[in-house]
Design an enzyme around this catalytic site. Structure first.
Site, PDB file in Angstrom:
ATOM      1  N   GLU A 253      -1.428  -7.958  -2.316  1.00  9.82           N
ATOM      2  CA  GLU A 253      -2.773  -7.646  -2.790  1.00  9.82           C
ATOM      3  C   GLU A 253      -3.755  -8.765  -2.443  1.00  9.82           C
ATOM      4  OE1 GLU A 253      -3.621  -4.855  -3.774  1.00  9.82           O
ATOM      5  OE2 GLU A 253      -1.903  -3.865  -4.702  1.00  9.82           O
ATOM      6  N   ARG A 257      -6.825  -7.651   0.011  1.00 11.69           N
ATOM      7  CA  ARG A 257      -8.116  -7.603  -0.673  1.00 11.69           C
ATOM      8  C   ARG A 257      -8.925  -8.872  -0.420  1.00 11.69           C
ATOM      9  NH1 ARG A 257      -7.661  -3.825  -5.811  1.00 11.69           N
ATOM     10  NH2 ARG A 257      -5.595  -2.938  -5.510  1.00 11.69           N
ATOM     11  N   ASP A 386       4.352   2.640   3.448  1.00 11.80           N
ATOM     12  CA  ASP A 386       3.166   3.129   4.151  1.00 11.80           C
ATOM     13  C   ASP A 386       2.501   2.183   5.145  1.00 11.80           C
ATOM     14  OD1 ASP A 386       2.345   1.523   2.053  1.00 11.80           O
ATOM     15  OD2 ASP A 386       1.144   3.046   1.044  1.00 11.80           O
ATOM     16  N   GLU A 518      -6.969   7.668   0.399  1.00  8.93           N
ATOM     17  CA  GLU A 518      -6.183   7.964   1.607  1.00  8.93           C
ATOM     18  C   GLU A 518      -6.563   9.281   2.280  1.00  8.93           C
ATOM     19  OE1 GLU A 518      -4.387   4.849  -0.648  1.00  8.93           O
ATOM     20  OE2 GLU A 518      -4.782   6.920  -1.269  1.00  8.93           O
TER      21      GLU A 518
END
Length: 624
Positions: A253, A257, A386, A518
């Protein structure tokens, strides 16, 4: 008493011998001094330096694991120029085949020397100054030269305004949603990670110290022309961003980010503040890689540098979608820092993945950072897996299509996914199932809906006979995800294709929607690739649904059940709603030259990173 004289011991003889000894010793000492001094006038020799010079001048740097001092020493080592005529000729030929891009600032060359990896503990790799090191660059990154290698203005010819008024009205509506979300975040949760719009307060969480919504919003605010809001965000970064948090932080993260957000803000604006902050942060992430294999652990304390695996991860394993979602950002950290260590870290991960056996060509979600072996054979294109696949094709595209290793890994993985996971429902919907040790679970997560866009942007570089097939597959998956958006026109967290279900969440625990991007992400990519108007119409459906079901008095909130119009809100305005969902909607209703795909790739948090770095990255060493 008669003294017998010994031969050669007369007074005169004794004096003569002493003078001879003095001359001899004087000559010998001069000779030694001359020889010793010559060592420092001869051409450089690594072996002699190791003997006679201080250790700090020849201390080798390690890749993957090592002490904090090793890391700091390595960071000081500049990226050097690669002198290899055949490689340069090959690079020139490759450039002629690629997009007609303006000359890049530098000709950065990745020839990364990784450590040996596999089932055994990884051996230390040392990089000698006298030998060819990892990533090499002709000169230091400069922002003005970087801008000159972009094909198009990042903000487009007219700030990305579309040609028709209807589309521009929709674009302005998305901008209005962004301002509403931001204003409420600033009013009630400034400096916190996210806004709780129902209770009108902030949420911290454990992804980082604070301010996730600020960092995630920088580029969105900038491209939308919300400059007062952008300047407020920039001022907070300058005065309040704390990079020494002593709590637990997710490596994944923080990277997507914070590193991604700061990199993007720097490349779009040229503000040195963002560059300095991201390089400081990047250095703090390196201790997470201090494992026997160089596979990083998932959690890190940025203050102390200690790292560990998630408690819920099987057998202390690292997660594919976490350690596999670092490449884009780390290549840019190397570019800006002029230090190869970041690229070495991610290339080492890639080398390990290339060496170990993959069941049916698939990449399971859990890998031991100690042994370098798979822990479970659970494969998913949704959560846990993913963005690993996303970063393979985007690494290839970001390298100006020079990273042949990433290309090979991506299309190899896609072939295995098609053979084992892609399914067709009785109703004709194409979906991505999950694989659990050879048994299919006919479930597709909302997170997996990014794959329509991923397969779409990679279609043109596949085998010529499969390019149309890949574009068709991308369209089919995007269509399936659209079909899951009913009856509220918002989609569940996961939907199934068994027991008569067709893209429907059959479990109560899968019915929530947390403002995820998504599906909209795939709409944006498919619009840019095909200009089929249905993608803009589907995007507008999502805008209307967000306004109707997710907008509350003080922001936007996720909902607990997408199958009822009497919604119950979850009281969370996610950081990625500002970074991804609203940005992708804005781009969907903008002209294609706003953050053109010719110049930019988006990281998995929708932060745009340029294909044109300070120098186009070329991989001369393949990870075999």
């Amino acid at each position: 008493m008669v003294f017998r004289k010994l031969p050669g011991v007369s007074a005169s003889g004794m004096g003569l011998r002493l003078s001879q000894k003095f001359v001899f010793l004087l000559f010998l000492s001069g000779l030694v001094t001359l020889c010793f001094g010559a060592l420092f006038f001869l051409p450089d020799s690594v072996r002699l330096k190791r003997i006679f010079l201080s250790k700090t001048e020849v201390q080798p740097s390690t890749v993957g694991s090592g002490s904090e001092n090793d890391v700091k020493e390595h960071l000081k080592r500049p990226v050097k120029e690669q002198e290899h005529s055949r490689a340069m000729v090959s690079a020139k030929a490759d450039r002629l085949k690629s997009v007609n891009r303006k000359p890049a600032v530098t000709q950065a060359v990745e020839a990364t020397e990784e450590r040996l990896v596999g089932g055994k503990a990884q051996e230390e790799l040392t990089v000698s100054r006298s030998e060819s090191a990892s990533v090499r660059s002709v000169d230091t990154f400069t922002y003005n030269k970087f801008k000159s290698c972009l094909i198009k203005n990042p903000l487009g010819s007219d700030s990305g305004k579309a040609a028709d008024p209807k589309t521009n009205e929709r674009r302005e509506k998305v901008k209005e949603m962004m301002k509403f979300s931001w204003d409420n975040y600033k009013r009630y949760a400034w400096g916190k990670n996210e806004l709780r719009p129902l209770t009108k307060n902030g949420h911290i969480g454990n992804m980082f110290g604070k301010g996730a919504s600020i960092i995630d919003s920088l580029d969105t605010l900038y491209i939308m022309g919300l400059m007062d809001e952008y300047n407020d965000a920039k001022e907070w970064v300058q005065t309040s961003l704390d990079l020494n948090s002593n709590g637990e932080a997710s490596l994944f993260e923080v990277n997507i980010r914070y590193v991604g957000g700061l990199l993007s803000a720097y490349y779009l604006t040229g503000e040195e503040l963002f560059k300095n902050k991201v390089l400081e942060l990047g250095e703090k992430l390196l201790p997470a890689f201090n494992t026997p294999t160089g596979i990083p652990r998932g959690v890190i304390n940025l203050g102390s540098g200690t790292s560990w695996s998630w408690g819920w991860a099987s057998a202390g394993s690292s997660i594919l979608a976490e350690f596999g979602t670092l490449h884009l950002e780390f290549v840019h950290l190397t570019e800006l820092s002029n230090s190869p260590i970041y690229t070495e870290k991610v290339m080492n991960i890639r080398k390990l993945l290339n060496k170990i056996e993959k069941p049916h060509g698939l990449y399971p979600n859990f890998l031991s950072p100690v042994s370098g072996n798979w822990v479970q054979h659970h494969v998913s294109i949704g959560g846990l897996g993913d963005s690993f696949y996303e970063y393979l094709i985007k690494s290839y595209l970001m390298s100006d299509k020079k990273d042949e290793d990433a290309k090979k890994m991506y299309y190899g993985a896609l072939e295995a996914i098609e053979a084992n996971l892609v399914q067709k429902s009785p109703g004709g919907l194409t979906y991505m199932a999950e694989w659990r040790g050879g048994i299919l679970d006919h479930k597709m997560g909302h997170l997996a809906c990014f794959s329509g866009g991923m397969i779409g942007i990679g279609a043109d570089d596949g085998a010529p006979e499969k390019r149309q097939h890949y574009l068709d597959l991308a369209a089919e998956i995007t269509h399936t995800c659209h079909e899951s958006y009913t009856p509220t026109k918002l989609g569940p967290e996961a939907f199934r294709f068994d027991g008569g279900a067709e893209a429907t969440a059959t479990r109560l625990s899968d019915r929530y929607y947390i403002l995820r991007p998504e599906v909209i992400e795939s709409y944006m990519y498919m619009w840019r690739l095909t200009h089929d108007p249905k993608y803009r119409e589907w995007g507008w459906e999502a805008v209307e649904a967000l306004e109707q079901h997710c907008k509350v008095e003080s922001g936007f909130s996720g909902i607990r059940d997408v199958y009822t119009t009497m919604v119950s809100h979850d009281n969370m305005q996610q950081s990625f709603f500002l970074s991804e969902t609203l940005k992708y909607l804005y781009l969907l209703f903008s002209d294609d030259d706003l953050l053109s795909l010719e110049d930019w790739v988006f990281n998995t948090e929708a932060h745009p990173l340029p294909k044109c770095q300070g120098g186009k990255v070329e991989l001369l060493r393949k990870n075999t």
